[in-house]
Enzyme design. Structure first.
Site, PDB file in Angstrom:
ATOM      1  N   ASP A   1       0.855  -1.197   0.000  1.00 54.99           N
ATOM      2  CA  ASP A   1       0.000   0.000   0.000  1.00 54.99           C
ATOM      3  C   ASP A   1       0.891   1.247   0.000  1.00 54.99           C
ATOM      4  O   ASP A   1       2.022   1.178  -0.462  1.00 54.99           O
ATOM      5  CB  ASP A   1      -0.973  -0.057   1.189  1.00 54.99           C
ATOM      6  CG  ASP A   1      -2.274   0.694   0.911  1.00 54.99           C
ATOM      7  OD1 ASP A   1      -2.223   1.772   0.306  1.00 54.99           O
ATOM      8  OD2 ASP A   1      -3.347   0.209   1.309  1.00 54.99           O
TER       9      ASP A   1
ATOM     10  N   HIS B   1       2.048   1.923  -3.242  1.00 57.14           N
ATOM     11  CA  HIS B   1       1.147   2.879  -3.880  1.00 57.14           C
ATOM     12  C   HIS B   1       1.670   4.312  -3.843  1.00 57.14           C
ATOM     13  O   HIS B   1       0.907   5.261  -3.975  1.00 57.14           O
ATOM     14  CB  HIS B   1      -0.246   2.790  -3.240  1.00 57.14           C
ATOM     15  CG  HIS B   1      -0.902   1.458  -3.420  1.00 57.14           C
ATOM     16  ND1 HIS B   1      -2.153   1.150  -2.933  1.00 57.14           N
ATOM     17  CD2 HIS B   1      -0.475   0.337  -4.058  1.00 57.14           C
ATOM     18  CE1 HIS B   1      -2.460  -0.101  -3.254  1.00 57.14           C
ATOM     19  NE2 HIS B   1      -1.456  -0.616  -3.925  1.00 57.14           N
TER      20      HIS B   1
END
Ligand SMILES: *[C@@H]1O[C@H](CO)[C@@H](O)[C@H](O)[C@H]1NC(C)=O
Ligand SMILES: *[C@@H]1O[C@H](CO)[C@@H](O)[C@H](O)[C@H]1NC(C)=O
Ligand SMILES: *[C@@H]1O[C@H](CO)[C@@H](O)[C@H](O)[C@H]1NC(C)=O
Ligand SMILES: *[C@@H]1O[C@H](CO)[C@@H](O)[C@H](O)[C@H]1NC(C)=O
Ligand SMILES: *[C@@H]1O[C@H](CO)[C@@H](O)[C@H](O)[C@H]1NC(C)=O
Length: 391
Positions: free
Chosen positions: A216, A239
């Site tokens: 993430d 991310h």
């Protein structure tokens, strides 16, 4: 004889250090360090002894070459000493799987609370063994954070490595003056919500010289964050570095003075990112993304004010207002053709957005695409972005 006397002398010295309370080694408080026995009680005992005794510079020792199994536990402050060091050189492991946790519903594994002047320092590693949580598809809100720091002012974290957290690796919440350097955070690219560092309600946070690769955000800068400096991070997989998401469920969010410089993004889903939920309130402003390198990043530059989990977008009545955001000296390659996406709220618009010295090529050699809506600002030395702005 001399050797024995010296030995006795050293033992006496060691004993006096222990009794006078400078050094608190978990092995002296009953920890086994075999990786199988639960050492939580010994850790708490050593912590209480240290935290409750006065005097300067206390050191809590997690020694090298030992593996400590810990159940969820809290290092609670305030401590009597104005500065406390956790010398973390050993290995800490979580229970082998979710079923073996004494209480995973505390949603935090190792917490540090209300400790002023805390340094966590060393070559230690902490292993959350999160895979059993990931596999069960539990939502993020039902999984524990690996290392949680709350109301710890003058905090320093350096040197350590964190692996495979059930949810995010490190959260920094309600802290002032935080310095995080030379740490490494690692989880597989497809592990859910394993954000590297999640900052909220905190100010003056410096994150330098780190390596973060997870499933993430490398860093998520959430509501109540002010004066955040991130430099020289190697981010990927993951991310990217994100302001937000903020403004969920009408939340009023304030994020200001964020600088991200000299970072590299390797095969990340996003690079420099701001994401807000529709119908939030407050603002995100004074944000600088400078001197960043992308390698095969999917969305190198992205502002998304229509961030929603699963398409339940109602009529938009408000938004977290975004202003004074500069992207300068950003280079490298994009995995997708769309190198810039600035999708702003039609209620607030984004204001004072600057795109300067953008040099991003697409991996497959296609012409880069720039998509903008509801943006005021300007481009300098970034021809492809000329059409981005409303006048
Ligand atoms: C830990 O183990 C390494 C390798 O076996 C050894 O070199 C080192 O001295 C040990 N450290 C301690 C504190 O026992
Ligand atoms: C961390 O530990 C190393 C090795 O003991 C030491 O050299 C360094 O100064 C420490 N850093 C902090 C901030 O305590
Ligand atoms: C980030 O931290 C906040 C505050 O501790 C928490 O409420 C939130 O769930 C965290 N988000 C993630 C994705 O870890
Ligand atoms: C970023 O890199 C440039 C060029 O190497 C250097 O001059 C600058 O001090 C760096 N800034 C930070 C915050 O690392
Ligand atoms: C815009 O943001 C930058 C930080 O990126 C800050 O230095 C500058 O003062 C801000 N400008 C205004 C007008 O607030």
């Amino acid at each position: 004889m001399e050797i024995i006397l010296r030995g006795v002398f050293l033992l006496t010295l060691l004993h006096s250090i222990l009794v006078n309370g400078q050094i608190y080694d978990v092995l002296e408080f009953g920890a086994d360090g075999n990786g199988i026995t639960d050492d939580s009680k010994a850790f708490v005992k050593a912590w209480s002894a240290m935290c409750g005794s006065g005097g300067n510079s206390k050191t809590f020792i997690i020694p090298s070459n030992k593996t400590f199994l810990l159940q969820p536990l809290t290092f609670q402050g305030p401590c009597k000493s104005p500065s406390v060091q956790v010398k973390f050189d050993g290995k800490i492991v979580a229970p082998i799987n979710k079923a073996a946790w004494s209480d995973y519903k505390l949603f935090r594994w190792v917490s540090f609370k209300e400790i002023i002047g805390l340094t966590v320092n060393g070559s230690g590693t902490i292993h959350g063994r999160g895979s059993s949580f990931w596999k069960q598809g539990l939502p993020a809100s039902k999984r524990p954070t690996q290392l949680h720091f709350q109301r710890c002012n003058d905090l320093m974290i350096t040197g350590i490595t964190s692996f495979n957290s059930p949810k995010n690796h490190i959260s920094i919440s309600e802290c002032k003056r935080v310095k995080i350097t030379k740490i490494k955070l690692v989880a597989p690219h497809d592990s859910p919500n394993t954000d590297g560092i999640n900052i909220s309600e905190s100010s003056d946070v410096d994150i330098y010289d780190t390596v973060i690769g997870t499933g993430d955000d490398c860093v998520a800068i959430n509501s109540g964050s002010m004066n955040i400096n991130i430099a020289r991070m190697n981010c990927g997989p993951g991310h990217g570095i994100s302001v937000g998401s903020v403004g969920r469920d009408g939340e009023e969010s304030i994020v200001e003075n964020v600088q991200v410089t000299n970072c590299t993004f390797i095969r990340t889903d996003n690079g420099a990112r701001i994401k807000t939920w529709p119908n939030g309130k407050g603002y995100a402003k004074n944000i600088l993304f400078k001197s960043l390198t992308f390698r095969e990043t999917k969305n190198p530059i992205i502002i998304d004010q229509n961030y929603v989990d699963k398409g339940r977008l109602d009529v938009e009545e408000s938004a977290v207002a975004i202003s004074n955001v500069t992207f300068t000296d950003l280079r490298g390659t994009s995995k997708l053709d769309e190198i810039i996406k600035i999708d702003c709220s039609k209620v607030t618009y984004c204001k004072d957005i600057v795109l300067d010295k953008i040099d991003i090529a697409t991996v497959d050699g296609n012409k880069p695409i720039v998509e903008c809506s509801n943006v005021y600002g300007k481009s300098i030395n970034a021809n492809e972005a000329n059409g981005c702005f409303k006048t």
